[in-house]
Design an enzyme around this catalytic site. Sequence first.
Site, short mmCIF file in Angstrom:
data_model
loop_
_atom_site.label_atom_id
_atom_site.label_comp_id
_atom_site.label_asym_id
_atom_site.label_seq_id
_atom_site.Cartn_x
_atom_site.Cartn_y
_atom_site.Cartn_z
NE ARG A 155 -13.12 -5.65 -12.87
CZ ARG A 155 -14.25 -5.01 -13.19
NH1 ARG A 155 -15.42 -5.51 -12.78
NH2 ARG A 155 -14.23 -3.88 -13.87
CE LYS A 180 -10.92 -1.34 -10.80
NZ LYS A 180 -9.90 -1.45 -11.87
CG HIS A 286 -7.49 -8.99 -15.65
ND1 HIS A 286 -8.66 -8.95 -14.91
CD2 HIS A 286 -7.39 -7.77 -16.25
CE1 HIS A 286 -9.22 -7.76 -15.04
NE2 HIS A 286 -8.48 -7.03 -15.85
NE ARG A 289 -12.54 -7.40 -16.72
CZ ARG A 289 -13.76 -6.92 -16.56
NH1 ARG A 289 -14.78 -7.76 -16.49
NH2 ARG A 289 -13.99 -5.63 -16.48
CG HIS A 312 -14.67 -1.28 -18.59
ND1 HIS A 312 -14.15 -1.58 -19.83
CD2 HIS A 312 -13.99 -2.07 -17.70
CE1 HIS A 312 -13.20 -2.50 -19.70
NE2 HIS A 312 -13.09 -2.81 -18.43
CE1 TYR A 321 -9.46 -5.69 -23.44
CE2 TYR A 321 -11.29 -4.23 -22.93
CZ TYR A 321 -10.33 -5.13 -22.52
OH TYR A 321 -10.23 -5.47 -21.20
#
Length: 338
Positions: A155, A180, A286, A289, A312, A321
């Site tokens: 990120r 995150k 982003h 990424r 994640h 994706y």
Amino acid sequence: MRRYHPPTDGTTRPAIAPPAGPPRLLDRVRERMRRLGMARRTEEAYVGWIRRYVLAHGKRHPDQMGAREVEQFLTLLAVRDNVSPSTQNQALAALLFLYREVLGQSLPWMEEIRRAKKPQRLPVVLSRSEMAALLGEMSGVHGLMASLLYGSGLRLMECVRLRVKDVDIARSELVVRQGKGGKDRRTMLPQALGVRLQVQMDEARALHRRDLATGFGEVWMPDALARKFPNAAREFGWQYAFPATTRSVDPASGVVRRHHRDEKGLQRAVKAASLRAGTAKPATCHALRHSFATHLLEAGYDLRTIQELLGHADVRTTQIYTHVLNRGGHGVVSPLDR
């Protein structure tokens, strides 16, 4: 005003006496968020929304308001300011935090407020040729940082906050700290970037030595590490891998330090490179990424591996994706193509 008397036990204490009276509302919000270990950017966002909420209702105290005022504020954001559903939900989260965690109110109307429905959008993904063209238009430190966003799946803030000690060129590995959700993880370091990154580390070391020679050289330390390890802030391993070109004053402590590079500079560099490369898609940091994850999936790597590399919490976030590829997780091919 109370006078400050020096301690008699040999310890040091602040020379300013604590202020008399209860703390202000926004100060209470900050204290509670820091007590819960919430991110500084989340703190800034929540404080901003609470301030706007109070001002929108004539500076009335939130104790005197409730569900009707919250709904009015959210409607104002949607109708007059035309903000996105995610922005509305962030404002609502700030107000719910205010009432529950700061004012200590757990009222039934809190559960009845409906969140704005967020549209399901597919991420922007660049093709391999588009990625090569974009990165080919970048050079220097920003070119290296953009290559890490794509090559390691970082990120934006994970890249600019990277510390020297978390870069392992020999093992082709990066350690992402406080990603995150406050989670650490390991991800790959492309071997193609090893030499360039080593040059960047050497330049950062030379800059750090110059700072030390002029009486500076300290870096901001997370949590209480500065008290636990007083000398660590001056060690090279804790310095940022991408240090700022100039020193600045820490607004929280007033200490002059060298911070990391401004993330806005990298964002502008990626945007300018995208325009020069003639990329029709809205390429952002982003998007690099997103492209990292999609290209790994195209190469046959499983979702669970990609989930760990991206950091994640839920594999369902990574599954988006598969929709970008226009195929399910099993790589279904249209019978017409067969």
